[in-house]
Motif scaffolding. Structure first.
Motif, PDB file in Angstrom:
ATOM      1  N   ALA A 150       0.883  -1.244  -0.070  1.00  0.00           N
ATOM      2  CA  ALA A 150      -0.101  -0.065   0.008  1.00  0.00           C
ATOM      3  C   ALA A 150       0.664   1.188   0.053  1.00  0.00           C
ATOM      4  CB  ALA A 150      -0.856  -0.070   1.366  1.00  0.00           C
ATOM      5  N   ALA A 151       1.967   1.003   0.340  1.00  0.00           N
ATOM      6  CA  ALA A 151       2.910   2.420   0.566  1.00  0.00           C
ATOM      7  C   ALA A 151       3.686   2.628  -0.880  1.00  0.00           C
ATOM      8  CB  ALA A 151       4.017   1.990   1.462  1.00  0.00           C
ATOM      9  N   HIS A 152       3.513   1.741  -2.037  1.00  0.00           N
ATOM     10  CA  HIS A 152       4.109   1.877  -3.158  1.00  0.00           C
ATOM     11  C   HIS A 152       2.946   2.386  -4.141  1.00  0.00           C
ATOM     12  CE1 HIS A 152       7.681  -0.423  -2.825  1.00  0.00           C
ATOM     13  NE2 HIS A 152       7.213  -1.126  -1.851  1.00  0.00           N
ATOM     14  N   PRO A 153       3.715   3.485  -4.812  1.00  0.00           N
ATOM     15  CA  PRO A 153       2.705   4.272  -6.079  1.00  0.00           C
ATOM     16  C   PRO A 153       2.610   3.240  -7.238  1.00  0.00           C
ATOM     17  CG  PRO A 153       4.948   5.080  -6.216  1.00  0.00           C
ATOM     18  CD  PRO A 153       4.950   4.212  -4.804  1.00  0.00           C
ATOM     19  N   ARG A 154       1.598   3.389  -7.838  1.00  0.00           N
ATOM     20  CA  ARG A 154       1.277   2.524  -9.312  1.00  0.00           C
ATOM     21  C   ARG A 154       2.429   3.041 -10.078  1.00  0.00           C
ATOM     22  NH1 ARG A 154      -3.692   4.493  -7.911  1.00  0.00           N
ATOM     23  NH2 ARG A 154      -5.154   3.143  -7.339  1.00  0.00           N
ATOM     24  N   ILE A 155       2.873   1.860 -10.960  1.00  0.00           N
ATOM     25  CA  ILE A 155       4.065   2.249 -11.871  1.00  0.00           C
ATOM     26  C   ILE A 155       3.251   3.291 -12.863  1.00  0.00           C
ATOM     27  CG2 ILE A 155       5.045   1.100 -13.959  1.00  0.00           C
ATOM     28  CD1 ILE A 155       5.937   0.076 -11.213  1.00  0.00           C
ATOM     29  N   GLY A 156       4.248   4.420 -13.219  1.00  0.00           N
ATOM     30  CA  GLY A 156       4.018   5.354 -13.779  1.00  0.00           C
ATOM     31  C   GLY A 156       3.278   6.523 -13.136  1.00  0.00           C
ATOM     32  N   GLU A 157       3.268   6.360 -11.564  1.00  0.00           N
ATOM     33  CA  GLU A 157       2.860   7.474 -11.037  1.00  0.00           C
ATOM     34  C   GLU A 157       4.048   7.822 -10.023  1.00  0.00           C
ATOM     35  OE1 GLU A 157      -0.874   6.534  -8.623  1.00  0.00           O
ATOM     36  OE2 GLU A 157      -1.939   6.430 -10.320  1.00  0.00           O
ATOM     37  N   ARG A 158       4.082   9.196  -9.826  1.00  0.00           N
ATOM     38  CA  ARG A 158       5.324   9.594  -8.996  1.00  0.00           C
ATOM     39  C   ARG A 158       4.768   9.710  -7.567  1.00  0.00           C
ATOM     40  NH1 ARG A 158       9.270   8.684 -11.496  1.00  0.00           N
ATOM     41  NH2 ARG A 158      10.679  10.450 -11.045  1.00  0.00           N
ATOM     42  N   ALA A 159       5.728   9.206  -6.846  1.00  0.00           N
ATOM     43  CA  ALA A 159       5.641   9.435  -5.460  1.00  0.00           C
ATOM     44  C   ALA A 159       5.707  10.759  -4.684  1.00  0.00           C
ATOM     45  CB  ALA A 159       6.564   8.394  -4.589  1.00  0.00           C
ATOM     46  N   ALA A 160       4.654  11.151  -3.931  1.00  0.00           N
ATOM     47  CA  ALA A 160       4.882  12.278  -3.389  1.00  0.00           C
ATOM     48  C   ALA A 160       5.650  12.500  -2.254  1.00  0.00           C
ATOM     49  CB  ALA A 160       3.496  12.874  -3.054  1.00  0.00           C
ATOM     50  N   GLY A 161       5.991  13.464  -1.856  1.00  0.00           N
ATOM     51  CA  GLY A 161       6.584  13.666  -0.574  1.00  0.00           C
ATOM     52  C   GLY A 161       8.209  13.902  -0.649  1.00  0.00           C
ATOM     53  N   ALA A 162       8.975  14.252   0.516  1.00  0.00           N
ATOM     54  CA  ALA A 162      10.245  14.837   0.299  1.00  0.00           C
ATOM     55  C   ALA A 162      11.029  13.533   1.359  1.00  0.00           C
ATOM     56  CB  ALA A 162      10.446  16.166   0.917  1.00  0.00           C
ATOM     57  N   ASP A 163      10.237  12.667   1.718  1.00  0.00           N
ATOM     58  CA  ASP A 163      10.992  11.534   2.528  1.00  0.00           C
ATOM     59  C   ASP A 163      11.971  10.439   1.808  1.00  0.00           C
ATOM     60  OD1 ASP A 163       8.942  10.074   1.440  1.00  0.00           O
ATOM     61  OD2 ASP A 163       8.436   9.112   3.205  1.00  0.00           O
ATOM     62  N   ARG A 164      12.626   9.955   2.274  1.00  0.00           N
ATOM     63  CA  ARG A 164      13.609   8.846   1.510  1.00  0.00           C
ATOM     64  C   ARG A 164      12.890   8.039   0.554  1.00  0.00           C
ATOM     65  NH1 ARG A 164      18.660   6.755   4.892  1.00  0.00           N
ATOM     66  NH2 ARG A 164      19.294   8.911   5.645  1.00  0.00           N
ATOM     67  N   ALA A 165      11.634   7.347   1.229  1.00  0.00           N
ATOM     68  CA  ALA A 165      11.098   6.192   0.519  1.00  0.00           C
ATOM     69  C   ALA A 165      10.467   7.074  -0.905  1.00  0.00           C
ATOM     70  CB  ALA A 165       9.845   5.803   1.355  1.00  0.00           C
TER      71      ALA A 165
END
Length: 183
Positions: free
Chosen positions: A75-90
């Motif tokens: 659930a913490a992984h974005p869909r392929i092709g979508e950009r993860a939001a946030g400024a943390d390491r993950a």
């Protein structure tokens, strides 16, 4: 497979990692895999003498997760092709890992969106693939191939992809992990 080396700004040397308070160590580990039981088990195994010992402990802890715990990590992984939001390491690592999808044209992007939708409808969770070094076309081909799996066949594939991603991220956290033998 060899794993990318860590960026110097991201590296937490293994002795420093070993010396972190438990809660801080678990927080750092959650950037590698968003499973609290996994993070707690890996943190509890310290001190690690080598990055390879840490990677082996990670593999063992991942193997012990039940499917509900794996789904929580997914659930913490974005869909392929979508950009993860946030400024943390993950989030930063996820954007870097999926950089192969950055140059996908609009048609390929649309196919990824449709493939992600079909996968989630079939399996009930995000399509997870170790995207490091893969192009958008390669990821789409793997997605389409895996849509042919039944849930019983797909679960071990998902676990392996999660393990590979976690290993890469551990390498970015504490420094390079050794190449894997026989995988």
């Amino acid at each position: 497979m060899t794993f990318p080396s860590a960026d110097s700004a991201d590296v937490l040397p293994l002795p420093a990692f070993n010396g972190l308070p438990d809660d801080e160590c678990e927080r750092e580990l959650l950037a590698c895999c968003a499973s609290p039981p996994w993070a707690a088990r890996v943190a509890a195994g310290r001190p690690y003498g080598t990055a390879g010992a840490l990677a082996a402990a990670s593999d063992a802890a991942l193997a012990e997760l039940d499917w509900e715990q794996v789904e929580a990590a997914l659930a913490a992984h974005p869909r392929i092709g979508e950009r993860a939001a946030g400024a943390d390491r993950a989030a930063a690592w996820s954007r870097r890992e999926q950089s192969g999808a950055d140059d996908a044209g609009s048609r390929l992007q649309a196919e990824l969106v449709e493939g992600n939708r079909a996968y989630e409808e079939r399996f009930g969770h995000v399509f997870l693939i170790c995207a490091t070094g893969r192009s958008a076309a390669e990821m789409l081909a793997a997605l389409r191939e895996r849509l042919g799996n039944d849930p019983a066949a797909e679960r071990p594939v998902v676990r392996e992809e999660l393990r590979r991603i976690t290993r890469i991220r551990l390498g970015r956290l504490v420094g390079p992990t050794p190449p894997e033998e026989g995988r």
